[in-house]
Design a protein around this motif. Structure first.
Motif, PDB file in Angstrom:
ATOM      1  N   ILE A  13     -23.979 -88.657  -0.510  1.00 31.01           N
ATOM      2  CA  ILE A  13     -24.426 -87.493  -1.276  1.00 31.01           C
ATOM      3  C   ILE A  13     -25.025 -86.443  -0.347  1.00 31.01           C
ATOM      4  N   MET A  14     -25.821 -86.879   0.632  1.00 31.74           N
ATOM      5  CA  MET A  14     -26.447 -85.941   1.559  1.00 31.74           C
ATOM      6  C   MET A  14     -25.409 -85.256   2.443  1.00 31.74           C
ATOM      7  N   VAL A  15     -24.391 -85.985   2.865  1.00 29.95           N
ATOM      8  CA  VAL A  15     -23.329 -85.385   3.685  1.00 29.95           C
ATOM      9  C   VAL A  15     -22.594 -84.315   2.885  1.00 29.95           C
ATOM     10  N   ARG A  16     -22.262 -84.639   1.650  1.00 28.01           N
ATOM     11  CA  ARG A  16     -21.551 -83.667   0.802  1.00 28.01           C
ATOM     12  C   ARG A  16     -22.416 -82.433   0.537  1.00 28.01           C
ATOM     13  N   LYS A  17     -23.701 -82.645   0.261  1.00 23.86           N
ATOM     14  CA  LYS A  17     -24.609 -81.520   0.009  1.00 23.86           C
ATOM     15  C   LYS A  17     -24.776 -80.665   1.259  1.00 23.86           C
ATOM     16  N   SER A  18     -24.886 -81.306   2.416  1.00 21.11           N
ATOM     17  CA  SER A  18     -25.043 -80.573   3.663  1.00 21.11           C
ATOM     18  C   SER A  18     -23.815 -79.716   3.944  1.00 21.11           C
ATOM     19  N   ASN A  19     -22.627 -80.265   3.714  1.00 23.04           N
ATOM     20  CA  ASN A  19     -21.398 -79.499   3.926  1.00 23.04           C
ATOM     21  C   ASN A  19     -21.321 -78.302   2.995  1.00 23.04           C
ATOM     22  N   LYS A  20     -21.670 -78.522   1.726  1.00 29.43           N
ATOM     23  CA  LYS A  20     -21.595 -77.444   0.742  1.00 29.43           C
ATOM     24  C   LYS A  20     -22.582 -76.335   1.059  1.00 29.43           C
ATOM     25  N   ASN A  21     -23.826 -76.704   1.380  1.00 31.01           N
ATOM     26  CA  ASN A  21     -24.837 -75.696   1.683  1.00 31.01           C
ATOM     27  C   ASN A  21     -24.487 -74.906   2.944  1.00 31.01           C
ATOM     28  N   HIS A  22     -23.970 -75.599   3.951  1.00 25.76           N
ATOM     29  CA  HIS A  22     -23.611 -74.901   5.186  1.00 25.76           C
ATOM     30  C   HIS A  22     -22.426 -73.972   4.951  1.00 25.76           C
ATOM     31  N   GLN A  23     -21.474 -74.413   4.145  1.00 25.82           N
ATOM     32  CA  GLN A  23     -20.311 -73.574   3.850  1.00 25.82           C
ATOM     33  C   GLN A  23     -20.732 -72.275   3.172  1.00 25.82           C
ATOM     34  N   LEU A  24     -21.703 -72.362   2.277  1.00 23.94           N
ATOM     35  CA  LEU A  24     -22.162 -71.191   1.553  1.00 23.94           C
ATOM     36  C   LEU A  24     -23.113 -70.337   2.385  1.00 23.94           C
ATOM     37  N   TYR A  25     -24.084 -70.980   3.028  1.00 22.14           N
ATOM     38  CA  TYR A  25     -25.131 -70.239   3.727  1.00 22.14           C
ATOM     39  C   TYR A  25     -24.605 -69.554   4.980  1.00 22.14           C
TER      40      TYR A  25
END
Length: 390
Positions: free
Chosen positions: A294-306
């Protein structure tokens, strides 16, 4: 302070000092989506408490060991629901307390004052850091009593004090945001601009020479390795929730049998509420077992957006201070902010103030070697040597 010559035309300048009041209000408004879950936990607590007193009435009719087993399960479920209810109810206050405690421990000299420059893009200047944000990355604007909060990529917030404008006014700024943020009702853009070669955001002034320089491009394998090691503390919690799920399922099964044998002794709403409580505990169990993914997926999503694209190469310079440079971020940290160093298969992860991790590849050193770097870190971080035994 940052010169504005290389930033283009700046239309608005704002200076905001982060306070506990501002942060609590922002978190309270952001976490309003937790209200239904908090109400549900309150109902589950009331039900389980009611079930305890209801089971006590069968003291002379049930087999005593079975009765105490059911009462114990109901008490555990009731306490768990109460704990979660209090946690979510006080989550903004808890998060604020943790944030300021970490700042006091690892960055006692921080002023918590940020300067925001609004022009073609948003430039954020802190004590020792600088970052650039595109308006397309703003996913939400939250009005507050002190001004507003700009939610960037659904992951972080820029708190804007309406009385902190040194150039422009707050009313004009709000109209400016409405013109710039035309995509608030859409998904944030995830367009990666073409970059023929790696570039880094340059510091405003010359920095002292570094003893070690590392360039690391984060990969999925590195993220999985880091989160698996960083979240090992979840394993005891996952085991506890697994055992608790078994107890709750057993209680649900017992109540269902009781409803079949004596329907009049079971309230019509007891089984649905217990089922909801069971689902909550089961979801918590699954969450803790799957936390690294879950943390890996969240980190990827946040980095993609930010950062408007996938992971790019980050340059770390280690000298008297730690300088972190990427294409849109520049920050400077002190070694006393390091709270933990985690050994990994790719090198190590340097955890800053228990919140942010710097992933360092052992193969990415352009100045110095990895073994010498670890010795250098040991000398710079004597506060960690007491806790490191390996």
């Amino acid at each position: 302070m940052e010169n504005q010559e290389n930033l283009g035309e700046v239309l608005f300048v704002n200076e905001t000092t982060l306070t506990k009041k501002y942060l609590q209000e922002f978190l309270r408004r952001v976490n309003r989506r937790n209200i239904p879950f908090t109400v549900l936990l309150a109902f589950c607590f009331v039900y389980n408490t009611y079930q305890v007193f209801r089971l006590i009435q069968f003291y002379h009719t049930w087999h005593l060991p079975l009765l105490w087993s059911e009462i114990g399960t109901a008490v555990i479920c009731s306490l768990l629901c109460l704990l979660f209810f209090l946690f979510y109810w006080q989550l903004p206050r808890i998060s604020t307390w943790l944030r300021f405690r970490r700042l006091k421990t690892y960055a006692p000299t921080a002023t918590l004052r940020s300067r925001f420059l609004f022009g073609e893009q948003i430039t954020v200047l802190g004590d020792d850091n600088r970052s650039q944000i595109a308006y397309e990355q703003i996913s939400k604007i939250i009005p507050t009593s002190f001004g507003c909060a700009l939610v960037v990529a659904k992951a972080s917030g820029l708190l804007i004090d309406k009385d902190g404008f040194t150039q422009g006014t707050y009313a004009d700024f709000c109209r400016f945001l409405q013109e710039k943020c035309v995509n608030l009702n859409k998904k944030p853009q995830q367009v990666t601009p073409p970059q023929p070669q790696q570039s880094y955001l340059s510091p405003a002034v010359d920095t002292p020479p570094a003893n070690f320089v590392n360039e690391t491009t984060v990969t999925q394998e590195m993220l999985v390795d880091y989160y698996n090691r960083a979240n090992r503390v979840r394993i005891p919690l996952a085991v506890v929730y697994t055992l608790l799920s078994i107890f709750v399922f057993r209680q649900l099964f017992t109540i269902c049998l009781l409803a079949i044998e004596s329907p009049a002794s079971v309230s019509w709403w007891s089984i649905p509420l217990l089922l909801v409580c069971t689902i909550i505990i089961l979801l918590a169990t699954i969450y803790y077992w799957c936390l690294p993914r879950i943390m890996v997926r969240k980190s990827n999503k946040n980095h993609q957006l930010y950062h408007n694209g996938p992971y790019s190469t980050t340059r770390y310079s280690f000298g008297e201070q730690i300088t972190i440079q990427s294409k849109d971020t520049l920050s400077v940290s002190e070694y006393q902010e390091i709270s933990k160093i985690i050994d990994t298969d790719f090198g190590c992860a340097i955890v800053m103030a228990k919140t942010v991790a710097l992933l360092i590849s052992a193969q990415g050193f352009t100045q110095g070697s990895y073994n010498e770097f670890r010795q250098f870190l040991s000398a710079k971080c004597p506060h960690l040597n007491k806790n490191r035994k390996s």
